[in-house]
Scaffold this motif. Structure first.
Motif, short mmCIF file in Angstrom:
data_model
loop_
_atom_site.label_atom_id
_atom_site.label_comp_id
_atom_site.label_asym_id
_atom_site.label_seq_id
_atom_site.Cartn_x
_atom_site.Cartn_y
_atom_site.Cartn_z
N ASP A 197 0.81 -1.23 0.00
CA ASP A 197 0.00 0.00 0.00
C ASP A 197 0.84 1.27 0.00
O ASP A 197 0.62 2.18 0.81
CB ASP A 197 -0.94 0.01 1.21
CG ASP A 197 -2.01 -1.08 1.11
OD1 ASP A 197 -2.71 -1.09 0.10
OD2 ASP A 197 -2.10 -1.90 2.03
N GLY A 198 1.79 1.36 -0.91
CA GLY A 198 2.68 2.51 -0.94
C GLY A 198 1.98 3.83 -1.16
O GLY A 198 2.25 4.82 -0.46
N ALA A 199 1.04 3.88 -2.12
CA ALA A 199 0.36 5.14 -2.44
C ALA A 199 -0.48 5.62 -1.26
O ALA A 199 -0.48 6.81 -0.93
CB ALA A 199 -0.51 4.95 -3.68
N ALA A 200 -1.20 4.71 -0.61
CA ALA A 200 -2.05 5.09 0.51
C ALA A 200 -1.21 5.56 1.69
O ALA A 200 -1.54 6.55 2.36
CB ALA A 200 -2.94 3.92 0.91
N ARG A 201 -0.12 4.87 1.97
CA ARG A 201 0.73 5.24 3.10
C ARG A 201 1.44 6.58 2.84
O ARG A 201 1.74 7.33 3.79
CB ARG A 201 1.76 4.14 3.35
CG ARG A 201 1.17 2.91 4.00
CD ARG A 201 2.16 1.74 3.98
NE ARG A 201 3.39 2.01 4.70
CZ ARG A 201 3.59 1.76 5.99
NH1 ARG A 201 2.60 1.25 6.71
NH2 ARG A 201 4.75 2.01 6.57
N ALA A 202 1.69 6.89 1.59
CA ALA A 202 2.38 8.14 1.26
C ALA A 202 1.59 9.36 1.70
O ALA A 202 2.16 10.40 2.03
CB ALA A 202 2.65 8.20 -0.24
N HIS A 203 0.26 9.24 1.73
CA HIS A 203 -0.58 10.37 2.17
C HIS A 203 -0.29 10.73 3.63
O HIS A 203 -0.56 11.86 4.05
CB HIS A 203 -2.06 10.01 2.02
CG HIS A 203 -2.54 9.97 0.61
ND1 HIS A 203 -2.48 11.07 -0.23
CD2 HIS A 203 -3.07 8.96 -0.14
CE1 HIS A 203 -2.96 10.73 -1.42
NE2 HIS A 203 -3.32 9.48 -1.40
N ASP A 204 0.22 9.78 4.40
CA ASP A 204 0.53 10.03 5.81
C ASP A 204 2.03 10.14 6.05
O ASP A 204 2.49 10.06 7.18
CB ASP A 204 -0.06 8.90 6.67
CG ASP A 204 -0.76 9.43 7.92
OD1 ASP A 204 -1.64 10.30 7.76
OD2 ASP A 204 -0.42 8.99 9.02
N GLY A 205 2.79 10.30 4.95
CA GLY A 205 4.22 10.45 5.08
C GLY A 205 4.97 9.17 5.39
O GLY A 205 6.10 9.21 5.88
N LEU A 206 4.34 8.04 5.09
CA LEU A 206 4.96 6.74 5.38
C LEU A 206 5.55 6.13 4.11
O LEU A 206 4.99 6.28 3.02
CB LEU A 206 3.92 5.78 5.96
CG LEU A 206 3.42 6.07 7.37
CD1 LEU A 206 2.19 5.20 7.68
CD2 LEU A 206 4.51 5.81 8.39
N GLU A 207 6.65 5.42 4.27
CA GLU A 207 7.23 4.70 3.14
C GLU A 207 6.47 3.40 2.92
O GLU A 207 5.82 2.86 3.82
CB GLU A 207 8.70 4.39 3.43
CG GLU A 207 9.58 5.62 3.52
CD GLU A 207 11.04 5.25 3.75
OE1 GLU A 207 11.32 4.04 3.92
OE2 GLU A 207 11.88 6.16 3.78
N ALA A 208 6.54 2.90 1.69
CA ALA A 208 5.92 1.61 1.38
C ALA A 208 6.56 0.53 2.23
O ALA A 208 7.78 0.52 2.45
CB ALA A 208 6.09 1.29 -0.10
N GLN A 209 5.73 -0.37 2.73
CA GLN A 209 6.24 -1.45 3.58
C GLN A 209 5.27 -2.61 3.53
O GLN A 209 4.06 -2.41 3.58
CB GLN A 209 6.40 -0.95 5.01
CG GLN A 209 7.15 -1.89 5.93
CD GLN A 209 7.34 -1.28 7.31
OE1 GLN A 209 6.44 -1.30 8.12
NE2 GLN A 209 8.52 -0.73 7.56
N GLY A 210 5.78 -3.79 3.42
CA GLY A 210 4.93 -4.96 3.41
C GLY A 210 5.72 -6.21 3.77
O GLY A 210 6.94 -6.17 3.89
N GLY A 211 5.00 -7.31 3.97
CA GLY A 211 5.66 -8.55 4.28
C GLY A 211 5.03 -9.27 5.45
O GLY A 211 4.01 -8.84 6.00
N VAL A 212 5.63 -10.37 5.84
CA VAL A 212 5.11 -11.20 6.92
C VAL A 212 5.34 -10.52 8.27
O VAL A 212 6.45 -10.10 8.58
CB VAL A 212 5.77 -12.59 6.91
CG1 VAL A 212 5.29 -13.42 8.09
CG2 VAL A 212 5.48 -13.32 5.60
#
Length: 394
Positions: A156-171
């Motif tokens: 969810d990189g695009a959605a997280r970017a709205h809150d100044g967060l970097e893309a992140q995912g995984g287990v």
């Protein structure tokens, strides 16, 4: 805790339990909160309104969590909120369905957190800095409540970017989900790609609507557009459709749908899969003189904001005009919008314009909504995004 004082006249929505405070409503910040920090919010008379978490990089500067000043927003608070949300969904799960949304962000007083259960796995979307701060608590509590094989965070990189967060995912816990997770909904088996599929991997918000539409399927020739992994198509085949044509532009969606047909041992001779742009394919069917008894249109979000509504309305009108051209008298159109900016009255008007341009007269015979695991909080009407109409050509 940092104190934030709102401008005079900018506190009404907050008093009415709306969870968003925009940056322009803030008069004074007493302190220097970091993004994700808990803050206490007051009106200009210094009356306490609520606790929330802050983000100076977001247009929504504060997301409110708790309006009772006596309740501390601590680890126990987060755990109790998660427990309450999950418990509310207990009645959905049975031998016929092991998939549903567990947590729906603001609707469950957990803004920025979405959790979906897919059989033995849980898919998380963590969209705000405030939730990122308590991610370990969220994962631990879901593990204790449901004992899944694994908990996976969508990127969810695009959605997280709205809150100044970097893309992140995984287990985040347990096993990495296989390429395709086995789930069951309404007695139908699906293969779900949690890691790479659209949104959280599967559109469980259409669970009830798939059943309603399928009631009209027996003996009918059906066109399912934007079919993704085949929710409407599979329900139609189960209910005895004579022929189903499924259209989607995504190769992954088509691959998944083909697997789902085999998984459920449906008659492949009654099903045709087409990888194509939907509008282009609808025009091709018109040129070929094809007619259908039921056309299903479930497009992606055309209007992500109010500013894009006019352009989106034109796109919805053209799509539905093309769909209506493939229906004769007595034919049915099941059409949907997942754009929160488009309300049901506007959607009805768009359908009226589409029918007029198509030279068709239609009746609205049913209206579709979100299922119970996607509740709409009374103080947050923005949570209502999915709507649909069942139309009859007369």
């Amino acid at each position: 805790m940092t104190e934030i004082i709102l401008k005079k006249g900018k506190d009404k929505a907050a008093w009415q339990l709306h969870p968003w405070i925009f940056s322009g409503a803030i008069a004074t910040i007493v302190g220097k909160p970091a993004n994700g920090d808990l803050v206490s919010v007051y009106n200009d008379d210094r009356e306490f309104i609520a606790y929330g978490y802050y983000n100076g990089e977001s247009r929504v500067a504060i997301r409110l969590l708790e309006w009772d000043p006596a309740k501390e927003v601590n680890e126990n608070w987060w755990r109790e909120r998660i427990q309450k949300a999950v418990k509310a969904r207990n009645g959905i799960f049975n031998e016929q369905t092991n998939t549903a949304r567990l947590i729906f962000s603001e609707a469950d007083f957990l803004p920025g957190l979405i959790a979906d259960r897919f059989g033995d796995f849980i898919s998380l979307q963590i969209l705000t800095t405030g939730i990122e701060r308590v991610k370990s608590i969220v994962v631990d509590e879901l593990q204790k409540l449901l004992n899944p094989k694994g908990i996976y965070q969508r990127e969810d990189g695009a959605a997280r970017a709205h809150d100044g967060l970097e893309a992140q995912g995984g287990v985040l816990f347990g096993q990495h989900p296989p390429v395709f997770v086995d789930i069951i909904e309404n007695g139908i088996h699906y293969k779900v790609n949690i890691a790479e599929g659209q949104k959280s991997g599967f559109y469980c918000d259409q669970r009830t609507n798939r059943l309603i539409v399928a009631q009209h399927a027996p003996g009918k020739k059906i066109l399912d557009c934007f079919c993704y992994s085949g929710g409407f198509s599979l329900n139609a085949l189960k209910m005895g459709a004579s022929q189903v044509f499924s259209v989607d532009s995504s190769a992954l969606a088509i691959e998944t749908l083909i697997q789902n047909i085999s998984e459920n041992a449906f008659d492949k001779s009654k099903h045709t899969v087409i990888q194509s742009d939907v509008n282009k394919q609808l025009k091709a069917f018109k040129e070929q003189g094809e007619k259908f008894d039921l056309v299903i249109l479930d497009p992606p979000k055309y209007a992500p904001s109010r500013s894009s509504l006019e352009k989106a309305s034109r796109a919805y009108k053209e799509l539905n005009r093309l769909g209506l051209l493939l229906l004769s008298s007595g034919g049915l159109l099941a059409t949907f919008s997942c754009s929160g900016a488009m309300d049901i009255d506007t959607f009805k008007q768009v359908l009226a314009w589409a029918a007029l341009d198509a030279g068709k007269e239609i009746q609205f015979i049913n209206q579709f909504n979100q299922p119970e695991d996607h509740p709409i909080r009374a103080s947050f009407p923005e949570g209502e995004y999915l709507k649909g109409l069942l139309c009859r050509v007369i």
